[in-house]
Write a protein that holds these residues in place. Structure first.
Motif, PDB file in Angstrom:
ATOM      1  N   LEU A 144      78.634  18.665  -3.694  1.00 33.86           N
ATOM      2  CA  LEU A 144      79.587  19.679  -4.260  1.00 33.86           C
ATOM      3  C   LEU A 144      79.854  20.868  -3.352  1.00 33.86           C
ATOM      4  N   GLU A 145      78.932  21.196  -2.357  1.00 31.12           N
ATOM      5  CA  GLU A 145      79.326  22.140  -1.387  1.00 31.12           C
ATOM      6  C   GLU A 145      80.024  21.602  -0.152  1.00 31.12           C
ATOM      7  N   LEU A 146      79.817  20.383   0.100  1.00 35.47           N
ATOM      8  CA  LEU A 146      80.549  19.809   1.211  1.00 35.47           C
ATOM      9  C   LEU A 146      82.183  19.395   0.772  1.00 35.47           C
ATOM     10  N   ILE A 147      82.155  19.205  -0.396  1.00 38.04           N
ATOM     11  CA  ILE A 147      83.610  18.743  -0.990  1.00 38.04           C
ATOM     12  C   ILE A 147      84.501  20.049  -1.482  1.00 38.04           C
ATOM     13  N   GLU A 148      83.787  21.149  -1.498  1.00 45.84           N
ATOM     14  CA  GLU A 148      84.211  22.301  -1.998  1.00 45.84           C
ATOM     15  C   GLU A 148      85.688  22.753  -1.418  1.00 45.84           C
ATOM     16  N   GLY A 149      86.739  22.781  -2.205  1.00 47.84           N
ATOM     17  CA  GLY A 149      88.161  23.297  -1.996  1.00 47.84           C
ATOM     18  C   GLY A 149      89.020  22.025  -1.465  1.00 47.84           C
ATOM     19  N   ARG A 150      88.591  20.953  -1.232  1.00 47.46           N
ATOM     20  CA  ARG A 150      89.206  19.522  -0.913  1.00 47.46           C
ATOM     21  C   ARG A 150      89.940  19.148  -2.508  1.00 47.46           C
ATOM     22  N   SER A 151      91.249  19.189  -2.114  1.00 45.17           N
ATOM     23  CA  SER A 151      91.921  18.471  -3.374  1.00 45.17           C
ATOM     24  C   SER A 151      91.670  17.032  -3.906  1.00 45.17           C
ATOM     25  N   SER A 152      91.621  16.070  -2.762  1.00 47.74           N
ATOM     26  CA  SER A 152      91.402  14.765  -3.219  1.00 47.74           C
ATOM     27  C   SER A 152      90.251  14.170  -2.299  1.00 47.74           C
ATOM     28  N   VAL A 153      89.273  13.715  -2.977  1.00 45.62           N
ATOM     29  CA  VAL A 153      88.292  13.147  -2.154  1.00 45.62           C
ATOM     30  C   VAL A 153      87.758  11.896  -2.802  1.00 45.62           C
ATOM     31  N   ASP A 154      87.489  10.644  -1.854  1.00 44.18           N
ATOM     32  CA  ASP A 154      86.936   9.347  -2.161  1.00 44.18           C
ATOM     33  C   ASP A 154      85.580   9.224  -2.129  1.00 44.18           C
ATOM     34  N   ILE A 155      84.478   9.143  -3.219  1.00 39.19           N
ATOM     35  CA  ILE A 155      83.285   9.206  -3.092  1.00 39.19           C
ATOM     36  C   ILE A 155      82.657   7.779  -3.517  1.00 39.19           C
ATOM     37  N   LEU A 156      81.877   7.222  -2.808  1.00 39.96           N
ATOM     38  CA  LEU A 156      81.087   6.191  -3.134  1.00 39.96           C
ATOM     39  C   LEU A 156      79.717   6.268  -3.256  1.00 39.96           C
ATOM     40  N   GLU A 157      79.206   6.165  -4.511  1.00 41.46           N
ATOM     41  CA  GLU A 157      77.533   6.285  -4.632  1.00 41.46           C
ATOM     42  C   GLU A 157      77.227   4.873  -4.827  1.00 41.46           C
ATOM     43  N   LEU A 158      75.987   4.561  -4.080  1.00 41.41           N
ATOM     44  CA  LEU A 158      75.150   3.249  -3.916  1.00 41.41           C
ATOM     45  C   LEU A 158      73.988   3.313  -4.791  1.00 41.41           C
ATOM     46  N   GLY A 159      73.920   2.465  -5.941  1.00 42.58           N
ATOM     47  CA  GLY A 159      72.556   2.590  -6.684  1.00 42.58           C
ATOM     48  C   GLY A 159      72.773   3.700  -7.668  1.00 42.58           C
ATOM     49  N   THR A 160      73.479   3.636  -8.648  1.00 42.26           N
ATOM     50  CA  THR A 160      73.744   4.529  -9.636  1.00 42.26           C
ATOM     51  C   THR A 160      72.919   4.865 -10.728  1.00 42.26           C
ATOM     52  N   GLY A 161      72.027   3.572 -11.160  1.00 43.32           N
ATOM     53  CA  GLY A 161      71.017   3.712 -12.225  1.00 43.32           C
ATOM     54  C   GLY A 161      71.867   4.165 -13.518  1.00 43.32           C
ATOM     55  N   THR A 162      71.498   5.165 -14.171  1.00 40.91           N
ATOM     56  CA  THR A 162      71.901   5.922 -15.332  1.00 40.91           C
ATOM     57  C   THR A 162      73.457   6.434 -15.043  1.00 40.91           C
ATOM     58  N   GLY A 163      73.784   6.598 -13.799  1.00 43.18           N
ATOM     59  CA  GLY A 163      75.023   7.205 -13.247  1.00 43.18           C
ATOM     60  C   GLY A 163      74.772   8.725 -13.144  1.00 43.18           C
ATOM     61  N   ALA A 164      73.631   9.264 -12.919  1.00 49.44           N
ATOM     62  CA  ALA A 164      73.511  10.710 -13.121  1.00 49.44           C
ATOM     63  C   ALA A 164      74.096  11.422 -11.905  1.00 49.44           C
ATOM     64  N   ALA A 200      83.537  18.107  -9.955  1.00 47.65           N
ATOM     65  CA  ALA A 200      84.633  17.923  -9.396  1.00 47.65           C
ATOM     66  C   ALA A 200      85.609  17.163  -9.796  1.00 47.65           C
ATOM     67  N   PRO A 201      86.385  17.411 -10.798  1.00 45.94           N
ATOM     68  CA  PRO A 201      87.083  16.683 -11.419  1.00 45.94           C
ATOM     69  C   PRO A 201      88.143  15.712 -10.572  1.00 45.94           C
ATOM     70  N   ALA A 202      88.610  16.415  -9.716  1.00 45.06           N
ATOM     71  CA  ALA A 202      89.771  15.813  -8.748  1.00 45.06           C
ATOM     72  C   ALA A 202      89.137  14.564  -7.907  1.00 45.06           C
ATOM     73  N   ALA A 203      87.915  14.510  -7.797  1.00 45.12           N
ATOM     74  CA  ALA A 203      87.312  13.392  -6.816  1.00 45.12           C
ATOM     75  C   ALA A 203      87.276  12.103  -7.407  1.00 45.12           C
ATOM     76  N   GLN A 204      87.693  10.964  -6.637  1.00 46.00           N
ATOM     77  CA  GLN A 204      87.771   9.681  -7.170  1.00 46.00           C
ATOM     78  C   GLN A 204      86.366   9.064  -6.796  1.00 46.00           C
ATOM     79  N   ILE A 205      85.654   8.752  -7.807  1.00 45.23           N
ATOM     80  CA  ILE A 205      84.291   8.280  -7.526  1.00 45.23           C
ATOM     81  C   ILE A 205      84.076   6.790  -8.255  1.00 45.23           C
ATOM     82  N   SER A 206      83.364   6.270  -7.131  1.00 47.85           N
ATOM     83  CA  SER A 206      83.145   4.648  -7.337  1.00 47.85           C
ATOM     84  C   SER A 206      81.763   4.636  -7.258  1.00 47.85           C
ATOM     85  N   ALA A 207      80.829   3.810  -8.261  1.00 52.37           N
ATOM     86  CA  ALA A 207      79.555   3.783  -8.173  1.00 52.37           C
ATOM     87  C   ALA A 207      78.928   2.371  -8.257  1.00 52.37           C
ATOM     88  N   THR A 208      78.057   2.045  -7.501  1.00 51.15           N
ATOM     89  CA  THR A 208      77.701   0.422  -7.635  1.00 51.15           C
ATOM     90  C   THR A 208      76.227   0.582  -8.093  1.00 51.15           C
TER      91      THR A 208
END
Ligand SMILES: C[S@@+](CC[C@H](N)C(=O)[O-])C[C@H]1O[C@@H](n2cnc3c(N)ncnc32)[C@H](O)[C@@H]1O
Length: 278
Positions: free
Chosen positions: A106-126, A135-143
């Motif tokens: 969240l600190e790294l992406i603060e102030g960025r309007s659009s950001v694509d994030i990939l989470e690897l190994g999401t489990g519960t999705g935590a 960060a509602p504007a972030a596009q998040i994919s989780a595997t």
């Protein structure tokens, strides 16, 4: 004989004392679950006598806790980043130290309007869900490789009304040639030979969520080595790892030509998280 809330809590705490370092807390969570109330109810009404069924429910959960089964599996949920997440034996129980990873991203992406994030190994999705919530504007994919874990993650996304793209994938395999601004992961990092795996609640958790091979570095190495092909220019990788893996992870990142490598300590002051930029 009927017992009050106070007496039941004392009994359960005594039973769990030898097995759990959080015996009182565990007892409160289990009894609150059986009463379908929150924990503050127990403190407000200590003299109340639960029904016979509620008392039997507690005895049964204490018996299973002693096996030991994690409290999160017994009650079916766990708190992470102030979100109640459905948690089943198909998923790792989210750990409080993983909240550092969310804070850091969240600190790294603060102030960025659009950001694509990939989470690897999401489990519960935590991680993915906590990031999307803050960060509602972030596009998040989780595997995740586990279809059962992904079903839980999807249920959690639905419960919290958060939009995440979930992909069943062996690490990057099904993400095709997409590029991301950040790759984040809390991968399985315990060495398969580590006696810790047979202690406490760990035997009840999915082995593939805890360990990926003999050294414990197998998944981290794969994730780091393949990251360069999935990151946009100046993209970040943020990885949780074992407290004793800082130098190995740093060396893997250096070998993969990452820069600005930094390790952060968790609330126990243990080196727990390493981030770097491509
Ligand atoms: C340590 S758990 C982390 C779960 C969750 N992100 C968290 O922090 O609570 C690691 C996760 O990686 C998944 N996993 C294991 N091997 C995998 C693979 N080859 N590809 C994708 N996910 C994998 C497991 O199923 C598990 O959900």
């Amino acid at each position: 004989m009927s017992e009050s809330i106070k007496q039941l809590l004392e009994w359960a705490t005594e039973q769990l004392y030898s097995n759990s370092c959080s015996a009182r807390l565990d007892s409160e969570i289990l009894l609150a679950h059986c009463l379908d109330k929150n924990r503050s109810y127990l403190l407000t009404w200590p003299e109340q006598i639960p029904t016979i069924e509620q008392q039997e429910c507690l005895r049964e959960l204490v018996r299973r806790r002693l096996q030991p089964q994690p409290v999160a599996y017994l009650v079916g949920h766990r708190e992470f980043y102030s979100m109640q997440l459905i948690t089943t034996p198909a998923t790792l129980v989210p750990r409080p130290e993983t909240e550092l990873l969310v804070d850091t991203v969240l600190e790294l992406i603060e102030g960025r309007s659009s950001v694509d994030i990939l989470e690897l190994g999401t489990g519960t999705g935590a991680i993915a869900l906590a990031l999307k919530k803050h960060a509602p504007a972030a596009q998040i994919s989780a595997t995740d490789i586990s279809a059962e874990a992904l079903a839980v993650a999807r249920a959690n996304a639905h419960k919290h009304q958060l939009e995440i793209e979930f992909i069943q994938s062996d690490w990057y395999r099904q993400t095709e040639s997409r590029l991301f601004d950040l790759i984040v992961s809390n991968p399985p990092y315990i060495a398969a030979t580590d006696p810790y795996l047979s202690q406490g609640d760990l035997p009840a958790e999915p082995r593939q969520a805890l360990s990926s091979g003999e050294t414990g570095l197998e998944a981290l190495e794969l994730i780091i080595n393949d990251a360069t092909g999935h990151l946009k220019p100046a993209g970040w990788i943020v990885l949780e790892h074992g407290y004793d893996q800082q130098s190995s992870v740093t060396a893997l990142l250096q070998d993969a030509h990452f820069k600005d490598i930094r390790t952060l300590r968790d609330f126990n002051h243990l080196p727990r998280l390493t981030l770097a930029r491509i």
